[in-house]
Design a protein around this motif. Structure first.
Motif, PDB file in Angstrom:
ATOM      1  N   PHE A 115      14.507 -15.174   3.113  1.00  0.00           N
ATOM      2  CA  PHE A 115      13.679 -15.173   1.905  1.00  0.00           C
ATOM      3  C   PHE A 115      12.687 -14.009   1.937  1.00  0.00           C
ATOM      4  CE2 PHE A 115       9.505 -16.488   0.186  1.00  0.00           C
ATOM      5  CZ  PHE A 115       9.815 -16.502  -1.170  1.00  0.00           C
ATOM      6  N   PHE A 116      12.024 -13.804   3.074  1.00  0.00           N
ATOM      7  CA  PHE A 116      11.057 -12.714   3.164  1.00  0.00           C
ATOM      8  C   PHE A 116      11.740 -11.349   3.143  1.00  0.00           C
ATOM      9  CE2 PHE A 116       7.976 -15.944   4.784  1.00  0.00           C
ATOM     10  CZ  PHE A 116       7.044 -15.775   3.768  1.00  0.00           C
ATOM     11  N   LEU A 117      12.943 -11.250   3.686  1.00  0.00           N
ATOM     12  CA  LEU A 117      13.704 -10.007   3.556  1.00  0.00           C
ATOM     13  C   LEU A 117      13.975  -9.739   2.081  1.00  0.00           C
ATOM     14  CD1 LEU A 117      15.353  -7.600   4.608  1.00  0.00           C
ATOM     15  CD2 LEU A 117      17.296  -9.174   4.847  1.00  0.00           C
ATOM     16  N   GLY A 118      14.393 -10.769   1.357  1.00  0.00           N
ATOM     17  CA  GLY A 118      14.618 -10.617  -0.081  1.00  0.00           C
ATOM     18  C   GLY A 118      13.349 -10.212  -0.814  1.00  0.00           C
ATOM     19  N   THR A 119      12.226 -10.746  -0.388  1.00  0.00           N
ATOM     20  CA  THR A 119      10.949 -10.381  -0.989  1.00  0.00           C
ATOM     21  C   THR A 119      10.644  -8.910  -0.737  1.00  0.00           C
ATOM     22  OG1 THR A 119      10.124 -12.640  -0.689  1.00  0.00           O
ATOM     23  CG2 THR A 119       8.475 -10.913  -1.049  1.00  0.00           C
ATOM     24  N   LEU A 120      10.864  -8.460   0.492  1.00  0.00           N
ATOM     25  CA  LEU A 120      10.616  -7.063   0.840  1.00  0.00           C
ATOM     26  C   LEU A 120      11.512  -6.129   0.027  1.00  0.00           C
ATOM     27  CD1 LEU A 120       8.973  -5.193   2.729  1.00  0.00           C
ATOM     28  CD2 LEU A 120      10.855  -5.395   4.367  1.00  0.00           C
ATOM     29  N   VAL A 121      12.789  -6.460  -0.076  1.00  0.00           N
ATOM     30  CA  VAL A 121      13.715  -5.651  -0.880  1.00  0.00           C
ATOM     31  C   VAL A 121      13.269  -5.643  -2.342  1.00  0.00           C
ATOM     32  CG1 VAL A 121      16.090  -5.485  -1.738  1.00  0.00           C
ATOM     33  CG2 VAL A 121      15.665  -5.915   0.697  1.00  0.00           C
ATOM     34  N   SER A 122      12.864  -6.810  -2.828  1.00  0.00           N
ATOM     35  CA  SER A 122      12.441  -6.935  -4.220  1.00  0.00           C
ATOM     36  C   SER A 122      11.263  -6.032  -4.550  1.00  0.00           C
ATOM     37  CB  SER A 122      12.072  -8.392  -4.501  1.00  0.00           C
ATOM     38  OG  SER A 122      11.486  -8.526  -5.770  1.00  0.00           O
ATOM     39  N   ILE A 123      10.241  -6.035  -3.711  1.00  0.00           N
ATOM     40  CA  ILE A 123       9.088  -5.194  -4.045  1.00  0.00           C
ATOM     41  C   ILE A 123       9.432  -3.714  -3.943  1.00  0.00           C
ATOM     42  CG2 ILE A 123       7.372  -6.968  -3.510  1.00  0.00           C
ATOM     43  CD1 ILE A 123       6.713  -5.416  -0.904  1.00  0.00           C
ATOM     44  N   ARG A 124      10.390  -3.390  -3.122  1.00  0.00           N
ATOM     45  CA  ARG A 124      10.810  -1.981  -3.012  1.00  0.00           C
ATOM     46  C   ARG A 124      11.592  -1.544  -4.246  1.00  0.00           C
ATOM     47  NH1 ARG A 124      11.852  -1.004   3.449  1.00  0.00           N
ATOM     48  NH2 ARG A 124       9.697  -1.450   4.022  1.00  0.00           N
ATOM     49  N   VAL A 125      12.400  -2.437  -4.782  1.00  0.00           N
ATOM     50  CA  VAL A 125      13.102  -2.132  -6.032  1.00  0.00           C
ATOM     51  C   VAL A 125      12.093  -2.031  -7.174  1.00  0.00           C
ATOM     52  CG1 VAL A 125      14.736  -3.023  -7.752  1.00  0.00           C
ATOM     53  CG2 VAL A 125      15.304  -3.144  -5.317  1.00  0.00           C
ATOM     54  N   LEU A 126      11.165  -2.967  -7.229  1.00  0.00           N
ATOM     55  CA  LEU A 126      10.141  -2.943  -8.281  1.00  0.00           C
ATOM     56  C   LEU A 126       9.313  -1.658  -8.212  1.00  0.00           C
ATOM     57  CD1 LEU A 126       8.990  -6.663  -8.129  1.00  0.00           C
ATOM     58  CD2 LEU A 126      10.134  -5.545 -10.067  1.00  0.00           C
ATOM     59  N   ALA A 127       8.994  -1.220  -7.004  1.00  0.00           N
ATOM     60  CA  ALA A 127       8.220   0.009  -6.850  1.00  0.00           C
ATOM     61  C   ALA A 127       9.005   1.210  -7.366  1.00  0.00           C
ATOM     62  CB  ALA A 127       7.832   0.221  -5.386  1.00  0.00           C
ATOM     63  N   ARG A 128      10.288   1.243  -7.093  1.00  0.00           N
ATOM     64  CA  ARG A 128      11.144   2.335  -7.582  1.00  0.00           C
ATOM     65  C   ARG A 128      11.177   2.337  -9.110  1.00  0.00           C
ATOM     66  NH1 ARG A 128      13.493   7.187  -6.037  1.00  0.00           N
ATOM     67  NH2 ARG A 128      15.417   7.458  -7.150  1.00  0.00           N
ATOM     68  N   ALA A 129      11.084   1.149  -9.700  1.00  0.00           N
ATOM     69  CA  ALA A 129      11.090   1.009 -11.157  1.00  0.00           C
ATOM     70  C   ALA A 129       9.696   1.199 -11.753  1.00  0.00           C
ATOM     71  CB  ALA A 129      11.659  -0.354 -11.545  1.00  0.00           C
ATOM     72  N   LYS A 130       8.760   1.689 -10.946  1.00  0.00           N
ATOM     73  CA  LYS A 130       7.397   2.012 -11.370  1.00  0.00           C
ATOM     74  C   LYS A 130       6.580   0.794 -11.780  1.00  0.00           C
ATOM     75  CE  LYS A 130       8.684   6.668 -12.676  1.00  0.00           C
ATOM     76  NZ  LYS A 130       8.722   7.701 -13.691  1.00  0.00           N
ATOM     77  N   ASP A 132       0.828  -1.207   0.000  1.00  0.00           N
ATOM     78  CA  ASP A 132       0.000   0.000   0.000  1.00  0.00           C
ATOM     79  C   ASP A 132       0.865   1.260   0.000  1.00  0.00           C
ATOM     80  OD1 ASP A 132      -2.339  -1.484  -0.007  1.00  0.00           O
ATOM     81  OD2 ASP A 132      -2.726  -1.223   2.143  1.00  0.00           O
ATOM     82  N   ALA A 133       1.874   1.277   0.841  1.00  0.00           N
ATOM     83  CA  ALA A 133       2.751   2.449   0.926  1.00  0.00           C
ATOM     84  C   ALA A 133       3.528   2.654  -0.376  1.00  0.00           C
ATOM     85  CB  ALA A 133       3.713   2.306   2.101  1.00  0.00           C
ATOM     86  N   LEU A 134       4.056   1.576  -0.927  1.00  0.00           N
ATOM     87  CA  LEU A 134       4.843   1.676  -2.156  1.00  0.00           C
ATOM     88  C   LEU A 134       3.976   2.063  -3.352  1.00  0.00           C
ATOM     89  CD1 LEU A 134       7.022  -1.497  -1.588  1.00  0.00           C
ATOM     90  CD2 LEU A 134       7.877   0.865  -1.597  1.00  0.00           C
ATOM     91  N   ALA A 135       2.849   1.396  -3.509  1.00  0.00           N
ATOM     92  CA  ALA A 135       1.973   1.655  -4.652  1.00  0.00           C
ATOM     93  C   ALA A 135       1.284   3.011  -4.533  1.00  0.00           C
ATOM     94  CB  ALA A 135       0.942   0.541  -4.778  1.00  0.00           C
ATOM     95  N   GLY A 136       1.138   3.500  -3.311  1.00  0.00           N
ATOM     96  CA  GLY A 136       0.479   4.777  -3.094  1.00  0.00           C
ATOM     97  C   GLY A 136       1.394   5.984  -3.211  1.00  0.00           C
ATOM     98  N   ASP A 137       2.661   5.769  -3.495  1.00  0.00           N
ATOM     99  CA  ASP A 137       3.616   6.873  -3.602  1.00  0.00           C
ATOM    100  C   ASP A 137       3.690   7.342  -5.059  1.00  0.00           C
ATOM    101  OD1 ASP A 137       5.689   8.689  -3.499  1.00  0.00           O
ATOM    102  OD2 ASP A 137       7.220   7.230  -2.917  1.00  0.00           O
ATOM    103  N   PRO A 138       3.102   8.487  -5.377  1.00  0.00           N
ATOM    104  CA  PRO A 138       3.105   8.941  -6.771  1.00  0.00           C
ATOM    105  C   PRO A 138       4.506   9.239  -7.313  1.00  0.00           C
ATOM    106  CG  PRO A 138       2.203  10.645  -5.332  1.00  0.00           C
ATOM    107  CD  PRO A 138       2.426   9.428  -4.485  1.00  0.00           C
ATOM    108  N   ALA A 139       5.459   9.470  -6.418  1.00  0.00           N
ATOM    109  CA  ALA A 139       6.834   9.755  -6.856  1.00  0.00           C
ATOM    110  C   ALA A 139       7.641   8.484  -7.119  1.00  0.00           C
ATOM    111  CB  ALA A 139       7.547  10.614  -5.817  1.00  0.00           C
ATOM    112  N   HIS A 140       7.076   7.312  -6.775  1.00  0.00           N
ATOM    113  CA  HIS A 140       7.764   6.022  -6.985  1.00  0.00           C
ATOM    114  C   HIS A 140       9.176   6.039  -6.399  1.00  0.00           C
ATOM    115  CE1 HIS A 140       4.538   4.738  -9.651  1.00  0.00           C
ATOM    116  NE2 HIS A 140       4.603   5.936 -10.209  1.00  0.00           N
TER     117      HIS A 140
END
Length: 193
Positions: free
Chosen positions: A160-175, A93-101
């Motif tokens: 594994f879940f830490l890697g998942t968390l990092v992954s979605i944060r990178v994906l969010a930055r990549a829009k 929610d926080a990542l997807a809700g950030d219009p600045a990505h």
């Protein structure tokens, strides 16, 4: 008698953190920092030191807040799997809700500076270790509740879940679209029942 500061250092730090979060370390010049915070050059250096010291303070502020939010999930009632799911839903929610990505300031710092800046590397690794411990605590509880297989290693799954968390944060930055983040999380959560 020393003069009273005409600014609130905590507010200036927040403004600098937001600037670094959006533009990165290299993308934020000292002039940009002065404009963003409204500080004069002398006030900036007297209060925070140089740009690098300000960046480290911004990382500390961000990391402390992010970990505090994660730790709050440890106190939530309900099944450990449901708490883990809620933690990830909150992140999406926080990542997807950030219009600045912007993604995550710590992950951004990991990619931009940590490979060649030992101070940034140390802060990022400390935050990752703390996040891993939060996941580990949840997974130990999940195993005790029968939501993680007895033969599973909670430490391995915490990583594994830490890697998942990092992954979605990178994906969010990549829009990446929200559905992509949700798919990654939904697939990761299949390891707990």
């Amino acid at each position: 008698m020393a003069g009273k500061k005409a600014f609130v250092p905590d507010q200036a730090l927040q403004q600098a953190m937001d600037l670094f979060w959006e533009r990165g370390y290299e993308g934020a010049s000292v002039e940009d920092i002065l404009t963003s915070t409204g500080l004069g050059r002398g006030s900036l250096y007297a209060t925070f030191g140089d740009k690098h010291a300000l960046y480290l303070a911004a990382l500390d502020r961000y990391g402390g807040g992010a970990l505090e939010q994660m730790r709050a999930f440890l106190d939530q009632p309900g099944s450990p799997r449901a708490v883990l799911e809620e933690l990830f839903r909150y992140s999406v929610d926080a990542l997807a809700g950030d219009p600045a990505h912007r993604g995550c300031l710590l992950v951004n710092a990991h990619v931009e500076l940590a490979p060649h800046d030992p101070d940034v590397f140390a802060r990022v690794q400390a935050a990752y270790r703390a996040a891993e411990e939060i996941f580990f605590a949840l997974l130990v509880r999940a195993q005790a509740a029968g939501e993680l297989a007895e033969e599973s290693d909670p430490r391995q799954f915490a990583r594994f879940f830490l890697g998942t968390l990092v992954s979605i944060r990178v994906l969010a930055r990549a829009k990446a679209e929200r559905v992509v983040l949700e798919d990654v999380v939904n697939t990761a959560l299949l390891v707990v029942r």
